[in-house]
Design a protein around this motif. Structure first.
Motif, PDB file in Angstrom:
ATOM      1  N   THR A   1       0.869  -1.167   0.000  1.00  6.92           N
ATOM      2  CA  THR A   1       0.000   0.000   0.000  1.00  6.92           C
ATOM      3  C   THR A   1       0.906   1.218   0.000  1.00  6.92           C
ATOM      4  O   THR A   1       1.851   1.275   0.788  1.00  6.92           O
ATOM      5  CB  THR A   1      -0.846  -0.004   1.276  1.00  6.92           C
ATOM      6  N   VAL A   2       0.633   2.200  -0.871  1.00  6.29           N
ATOM      7  CA  VAL A   2       1.514   3.360  -0.918  1.00  6.29           C
ATOM      8  C   VAL A   2       1.577   4.003   0.470  1.00  6.29           C
ATOM      9  O   VAL A   2       0.566   4.039   1.169  1.00  6.29           O
ATOM     10  CB  VAL A   2       1.014   4.397  -1.957  1.00  6.29           C
ATOM     11  N   PRO A   3       2.730   4.457   0.920  1.00  4.64           N
ATOM     12  CA  PRO A   3       3.983   4.603   0.195  1.00  4.64           C
ATOM     13  C   PRO A   3       4.888   3.385   0.315  1.00  4.64           C
ATOM     14  O   PRO A   3       6.037   3.448  -0.099  1.00  4.64           O
ATOM     15  CB  PRO A   3       4.624   5.788   0.914  1.00  4.64           C
ATOM     16  N   TYR A   4       4.404   2.299   0.855  1.00  4.16           N
ATOM     17  CA  TYR A   4       5.290   1.153   1.075  1.00  4.16           C
ATOM     18  C   TYR A   4       5.610   0.435  -0.224  1.00  4.16           C
ATOM     19  O   TYR A   4       4.773   0.341  -1.112  1.00  4.16           O
ATOM     20  CB  TYR A   4       4.634   0.155   2.022  1.00  4.16           C
TER      21      TYR A   4
END
Lengths: 913, 575
Positions: free
Chosen positions: A848-851
């Motif tokens: 999931t952004v920012p990951y």
């Protein structure tokens, strides 16, 4: 009484060869095959040279010659359209059956009659069978012979040796990097139901490899295959009966360096677990059965009774790990019974293994300074004790020479008793350290029964039919999850108040069953190998699923401070739950994990096989398939929510096979297939996943995915048993279904949506070669290898309902998969095989952004197998698995999300027949 | 029948005739009081009166009083019957009648009482996609999660009642709520005497926390989330993305004098709605005089956005009273939170449960560890509220869960990278601590940047006032506030106020509490005065048409205020 007697007689007959009388003649049985495609040839004349004794081949090319005078004989096989062949040097022994298959080449390829020895003929038959696997579609297989030379104890381990195949979590199959939703699994051609509540796949570790004849992986679609084929179709073929009456015993004993004899985390067991039958002792107590009942308990006595009705087991124990053990027995043969020539195979296997995840770590990230850092992490150990029981009873008979009937039955059952223990700081506990304890028991059973018939009329008309029923059940009764927390630094871990997750019990039970009937008719127009054929058929399959799930949370703020550090077994021994004691409360966590689903599938197809020009074979046609799926979800308020998906699709396919030479061919295929949503994904109701524990929301707007497939494969057969092939494939997915994480202001959840499109491209390289052809001294060595290079890209589309990285490979797709093996054959059938397999780093779950994405790191696995014949009838085996003790690791940027080692395994076995 | 009704007309005429005949003979008898006055409810708005005719009466004067109020004449009639049709539903009225002859006024009848009927219940089954008005003459029942969408404005008249309940018909999800989507508005302007009440559809006395969902507003102001981040809750809320807004002065309407009662429904455990969920709501929205009662999750939660608020009351939360996160930057003044025992519990069978982490204020920077916070807790814009004049009264010991880390009941929990200013408040009776600051990296960075301030506040009678030195990941120790005019006290907290029960005394259903500082209360002084310290002065402009004023007192109301702002429209119900 009479029945019992006849059973005993039958058993005596099976186990005491030749005891009844001493016959003076022998038998020859076998099949006549088309050398070009391995198909059985009917109406071929078989004659014992120098005699008038002969017969005609029947269904599937099968023949039986009885009353053959003992001695060395030759067979002459003739058929219009084929070059005649004489096989010499068959040694017939009185009272025994001799198997000899014979392949015939089309007269256009080879005009002159040939004479070959019986031994040489076996090689060309092998080659024909090789070709059969890829005669129409593009098929890869792992055969019983290959499995026997590997340390692979179950189908999931064995199938990893097939090119382009990877296995996730030790049980779910990814073909060409496509997730389990793009693979369907059948047994002897009939679809197996899925015992998993949230995904659709058949865990292949359920099937002991000793029951297998082969695992065929079809990678290209033909209209006579199921339309939801999409990526691949895995067909588990159970063993066929031996010609000669054979009784086989096997037993093995093994050790894991990290588990056996070491103190490991262990789940307390119940009676019956050793035979995969521990679920009844863990059944959901009646007091908790009704979803609403717990919430409606009003008196303290009732609440306490409900809590006391749970098995008072919460904490994993430390015990010395037991060794692994397995044994098997099978009996098979072909005997005249009640006037029919009956082939039969009965087999029973049992294995008990201890798997370990040692040096287990788990971590969750937080974004800091532009990169993920560890937010919370735990370290500990997980261990699973598994029992697997497999039983098989296959039988078949010829009625006349035109009808073949088969009855296949199989039953497998497994029980996994898992314990997990880990300690570390938790975000939800404001960084305080917690102790997590999980006890889990999962029982799976699969049974399958099939009756098939095969009728051939004057070599031109063939009708096959089948009736099949299969059922699976997965029970996960009484899972317990307990969290103890440390209140003061270096203090004891203790009962913690209030959080709904501190003490949870889960009960789930899933049943799925299907029955199907299929009818196929093949009309071969004309004679010989050049004759075109038309094939039509239909299938109806009805599937029902019933999933049950109950989850309870026990909480209390009233455990006295002084008692909080006591073990849960003490807290729940009745001291706080007797009479009207007001200490513990019990809640329903969710009831929406319950649903029923039904699917009615009807399909019809028409296809033609058109050989032309001596070199070409064109296979084309289309399948029409209608699937009507209904999912009926039980809601927390007792109501129900119904979702439905009803589609009719036309799925065309065309395949061109070109025979480049006697030893090389080229195959090209193009087709459209589809993938349907898993039942549960269609229900737009939030629920807690049974397996992953995440909040999940289905999507009633999901549509099926259409997939366009193109394959090209060049194959060379340098010598019998050898193959070199190069294939390329391309797939385009229209609206593929992706599992995505969704953020909210609070608890994130998981959902599903149709992405815009995805593409999957790849190259497959496979070689099986005896090294003696290159260096004479290496004649005993054979090398095989398969390597697949893949690339995929998913376009999420404007909707962008996903927060995952927009431009990435499809989930689970690895950039490469490699399998390499080296076998040295010894005298008297012994062998030593060294195997290497590895999968390139693949997306385990999209970040999931920012990951960044969570990646499963490459694990280099090296296994060694040695087979030593001791006597004519006994063989010793030595298997070493995971020689490098390669770590399993899920990484997310610099963070190791999950990691463990499974330890090296050594197994010694004997086999006697 | 016709004969009888004609008799009814003829008989009084005859009586008048008889009276007229007698007139010539003697002085008329004094008028009698009308006998047998009966009041019969005719519906939600009318009551029919009838009485025995009085000899000699020319007309009758009818007086009405609302509840226990005073009488006023509402009509004069000639016959001995009258139907009053100008009434308010679900209200108790008293009536009296007297006879009139010329200037002569007879004595009043005995009083008759009638309770007007329930308002008709209008089932709201469809989303609102065009401008719509809900009138006070009806009760509106939500039958699912009703969205106000497509730029429509939903206007709700003062005094309107809106109800929602757990759905038992097998619809998914079994939750009702009102959700106003980005671009649409909710104009719900009640008055102090006619607040707009959103409540459980269950009968008074049988209501429970989590009976229905609550109000969700989704505006177009900025937040610090990226990507797509949806409303927490059941379908279809869980398909509505609320971040990505870019208009900090966006307007979601006016929410004034409203109460949200017994909200916080969950479709599954731990996915509860808040009583008032304000997602990215912009500063042109008017949000004042609102009360949340016994919600199962948070009472007021701001997810990003810039909306200001004042005069907010929270009574009995299942989770937090005032929760701000995801870059909320509004200003808030005059806030009351009251938590008492025993613990809030949902109705039996409700899938929701109370939080294990119940706090007065729970303030996060970017609150999620699971993604879409581009820079983690410290994502921008930072959560930077200005909060003034708050009275946050906890339940005392023995009510809330106590957990590892000791965060079971904190008056002000400031964590996960939040900034902001708190002043002129009182935080009392919280079992764990009065003020706690979490996340030694992200939140400490705000403190170090002089963006996180707590000053001129009383921490009274809490388990402890500040964090203790050395606690894991916590740094809100007393030494951080040496110049902040924060006073601490161990005196009984309820005695700070004029009339607030002790924590051991349950608040009565329908109670009216007096939050004004008691005589000699420490709340009477200790405030900032009008001059605000540090950077605060620049952050309080344009607050409800003026600027957010500093006060000399602490807490949500001035000492000896003549008309308490919470009087009349707030109330305290347990069920």
């Amino acid at each position: 009484m009479r029945r019992a007697l006849s059973l005993i007689t039958l058993l005596a007959l099976l186990t005491a060869p030749g005891a009844a009388q001493s016959p003076t003649t022998g038998r020859i049985v076998g099949r006549i095959l088309d050398a070009a495609n391995g198909a059985g040839i009917t109406e071929a004349g078989i004659q014992i040279v120098g005699t008038t004794q002969g017969t005609l081949s029947g269904v599937d090319g099968r023949f039986t010659l009885v009353g053959v005078t003992p001695g060395t004989v030759s067979l002459l096989v003739r058929r219009i359209g084929y070059a005649p062949k004489t096989v010499t040097g068959l040694v017939v022994v009185a009272g025994q059956s001799l198997q000899q298959d014979v392949s015939l080449s089309a007269a256009t390829v080879q005009l002159t009659a040939t004479v070959v020895t019986a031994a040489a003929e076996r090689g060309s038959v092998n080659e024909a069978l090789d070709q059969q696997r890829s005669a129409t579609g593009i098929v890869s297989a792992v055969t019983a012979e290959q499995i026997a030379k590997s340390p692979d104890g179950d189908a999931a381990k064995a199938i990893q040796r097939v090119s382009g195949v990877t296995v996730q979590d030790g049980r779910s199959v990814f073909v060409r990097g496509l997730g389990e939703r793009y693979t369907v699994t059948s047994m002897n051609g009939a679809r197996l139901p899925s015992p998993e509540p949230e995904k659709r796949y058949v865990p292949l570790d359920l099937f002991p490899s000793s029951l297998l004849q082969s695992i065929d992986v079809s990678k290209s679609f033909t209209p006579d295959l199921s339309g939801d084929f999409s990526g691949a179709s895995v067909d588990i073929r159970t063993r066929e009966y031996p010609t000669r009456r054979t009784v086989t015993f096997s037993a093995s004993l093994g050790a894991n360096e990290r588990a056996t004899g070491q103190s490991i985390v262990t789940a307390p067991s119940t009676d019956g677990e050793w035979f995969g039958n521990g679920a009844s002792a863990r059944a959901l107590p009646t007091a908790l059965r009704s979803a609403a009942a717990v919430g409606q308990l009003t008196s303290r006595q009732q609440v306490n009774a409900a809590i006391n009705s749970l098995r008072n087991v919460w904490t994993p124990e430390n015990r010395n790990g037991l060794p692994n053990g397995a044994f098997g027995v099978s009996v098979g043969g072909q005997d005249p019974i009640l006037g029919l020539d009956l082939g039969y195979l009965a087999s029973l296997t049992y294995a008990n293994t201890q798997d370990i995840q040692s040096e287990y770590t788990q971590a969750n990230p937080i974004q800091e300074g532009g990169r993920p850092v560890v937010l919370e992490s735990w370290a500990g150990q997980g261990a699973t004790r598994s029992s697997t029981l497999g039983a098989l009873f296959n039988t078949s008979t010829m009625i006349g020479s035109h009808t073949l009937l088969r009855l296949n039955n199989s039953y497998t059952r497994s029980a996994d008793n898992e314990a997990r223990h880990s300690i570390g700081p938790a975000f939800a506990f404001s960084g305080g350290s917690i102790e997590r304890m999980t006890l889990r028991y999962v029982e799976r059973a699969v049974r399958s029964t099939q009756l098939t018939g095969d009728h051939t009329f004057n070599a031109q008309h063939q009708i096959t039919w089948s009736l099949a029923a299969a059922a699976v059940r997965r029970q996960e009764p009484d899972r317990s999850d307990l969290v103890y927390a440390q209140f003061t630094p270096d203090g004891p871990y203790a009962w913690s108040d209030g959080n709904p997750d501190v003490a949870r019990r889960t009960f789930s039970d899933l049943r799925e069953s299907n029955w199907s009937s299929a009818l196929n008719y093949k009309w071969t127009i004309g004679e010989g190998a050049e004759a075109p054929a038309i094939k039509v058929g239909g299938l109806y399959r009805s599937t029902t699923r019933d999933a049950f799930n109950r989850q309870f949370s026990i909480l209390s703020t009233r455990v006295p401070e002084a008692d909080r550090a006591r073990r849960a077994e003490e807290l729940f021994d009745g001291r706080y739950s007797t009479g009207d004691a007001d200490v513990f409360s019990i809640y329903n966590v969710a009831a929406d994990g319950e649903y029923e689903a039904g699917e009615q599938l009807s399909a019809g197809y028409l296809m033609t096989e058109l050989p032309f020009g001596g070199r070409f074979r064109l296979i084309g046609g289309a399948r029409v398939e209608r699937a009507d799926i209904e999912v009926n979800t039980a809601l927390a308020n007792g109501g129900r929510f119904v979702s439905r998906l009803d589609n009719t699709d036309v799925l065309p396919a065309v395949i061109l096979n070109v025979r480049l030479s006697d030893r090389a061919q080229l195959r090209a295929s193009a087709s459209q297939t589809l993938a349907r949503p898993e039942y549960r994904e269609l229900s737009p109701v939030q629920y807690l996943e049974v397996v992953g524990g995440q909040i999940t929301r289905g999507n009633g707007d999901l549509v099926r995915t259409l997939i366009q497939n193109a394959d090209l494969k060049w194959e060379l057969f340098p010598a019998p048993g050898e193959v070199v092939s190069l294939g390329v494939f391309a797939k385009r997915f229209d609206r593929p279904i992706e599992r995505i994480d969704i953020s909210t202001g609070g608890q994130p959840f998981v959902s599903f949506f149709n992405a815009k499109e995805a593409r999957n491209l790849g190259v497959e390289l496979e070689a099986r070669k005896n090294l003696g052809g290159w260096v004479g001294a290496l004649e005993r060595y054979a090398l095989f290898s398969n390597v697949t290079l893949m690339e995929s890209q998913i376009v999420l589309g404007e909707d962008a309902s996903a927060n995952t990285n927009a431009d990435r490979p499809m989930m689970g797709q690895a950039p490469w998969v490699a399998n390499v093996g080296l076998t040295r054959s010894g005298d008297r059938g012994g062998s030593a095989t060294l195997l290497y397999s590895a999968v390139g780093p693949r997306i385990f779950s999209a970040g999931t952004v920012p990951y960044p994405d969570v990646m499963e790191a490459t694990r280099h696995l090296i296994d060694l197998s040695v087979r030593l014949p001791l006597t004519e009838r006994a063989e010793l085996s030595l298997d070493a698995r995971n020689l490098l003790d390669a770590p399993f690791r899920l990484t997310q940027g610099p963070i190791v999300r999950e990691g463990y080692r499974t330890g090296r395994n050594l197994t010694i076995g004997v086999r006697w027949r | 029948m016709r004969f009888l009704s004609s008799l009814r007309v003829i008989m009084p005429a005859l009586l008048v005739l008889v009276g007229a005949c007698a007139d010539g003979v003697t002085a008329p008898d004094p008028l009698a009081a009308p006998a047998t006055l009966t009041a019969t409810t005719q519906g939600p708005r009318s009551v029919q009166l009838s009485w025995a005719a009085v000899a000699g009466a020319e007309t009758y004067e009818i007086d009405r009083a609302t509840g226990a109020g005073s009488f006023a004449t509402v009509a004069t009639v000639t016959t001995a019957t009258y139907t009053d049709t100008a009434l308010v539903a679900e209200t108790s009225y008293r009536f009296r009648v007297r006879a009139i002859r010329g200037t002569e006024q007879g004595p009043y009848s005995t009083e008759a009482t009638a309770l007007t009927g329930d308002r008709p219940v209008v089932q709201v089954t469809a989303d609102i996609t065009t401008n719509t008005t809900w009138t006070s003459t009806n009760v509106y029942q939500l039958t699912k999660v009703i969205s106000v969408a497509n730029g429509a404005t939903l206007t709700i008249q003062a005094g309107t009642k809106i109800i929602g309940g757990t759905i038992t018909t097998g619809q998914a999800p079994p939750v009702t709520a009102l959700m106003v989507l980005r671009g649409s508005r909710l104009n719900a302007v009640g008055t102090a005497t006619q607040p707009i009440v959103f409540t459980s559809s269950a009968a008074a006395g049988a209501r429970a926390p989590g009976d229905w969902g609550g109000i969700i507003l989704v505006g177009n102001a900025r937040s610090n989330r990226t990507g797509r981040t949806v409303v927490e809750g059941p379908a279809p809320a869980d398909t509505v993305s609320w971040n990505g807004g870019n208009l900090d002065n966006d307007n979601s309407g006016e929410i004034v004098y409203t109460r949200v009662e017994f909200a916080g429904a969950a479709a599954i455990l731990n996915v509860e709605l808040n009583s008032y969920s304000l997602y990215a709501v912009g500063s042109n929205t008017r949000f004042e005089y609102n009360q949340a009662i016994r919600g199962l999750d948070d009472m007021f939660e701001w997810f990003g956005g810039t909306v200001d608020g004042r005069y907010l009351v929270s009574y009995e939360a299942g989770d937090d009273h005032f929760d701000m996160a995801e870059g909320y930057r509004g200003r808030l003044q005059y806030l009351i939170a009251l938590q008492t025992g025993p613990r809030v519990t949902p109705r039996a069978g409700n899938p929701g449960a109370l939080s294990a982490e119940q706090n007065g204020f729970e303030i996060d920077g970017c609150g999620s560890a699971s993604g879409t916070c581009a820079l983690g807790f410290s994502s921008e814009p930072y959560t930077m509220p200005v909060v003034a004049n708050f009275t946050i009264l906890g339940p005392g010991a023995g009510v809330l869960p106590v957990r590892s880390g000791g965060d079971g009941g904190v008056g002000m929990l400031l964590r996960r990278g939040t900034g902001g200013t708190w002043m002129n408040g009182v935080v009392a009776r919280w079992p764990e601590s009065g003020l706690s600051m979490f996340d030694s990296t992200a939140t400490f960075a705000r403190l170090a940047a002089d963006s996180l301030d707590v000053f001129n506040t009383l921490l009274a009678n809490n388990g402890r006032a500040f964090d203790v030195a050395g606690a894991t990941n916590r740094f809100g120790t007393a030494d951080k506030f040496t110049d902040a005019n924060i006073t601490t006290s161990t005196a009984a907290a309820h005695l700070l106020f004029t009339s607030i029960p002790d924590s051991s005394v349950a608040v009565a259903n329908g109670a009216s509490l007096d939050w004004r500082p008691a005589t000699g209360s420490a709340l009477r002084s200790g405030g900032t005065g009008t001059t605000l310290p540090g950077k605060t002065g620049t952050r309080v402009n344009n607050f409800f048409g003026g600027s957010l004023a500093g006060t000399t007192f602490l807490g949500a109301i001035a000492p000896d205020a003549a008309a308490p702002w919470y009087a009349g429209w707030t109330t305290y119900f347990r069920n």
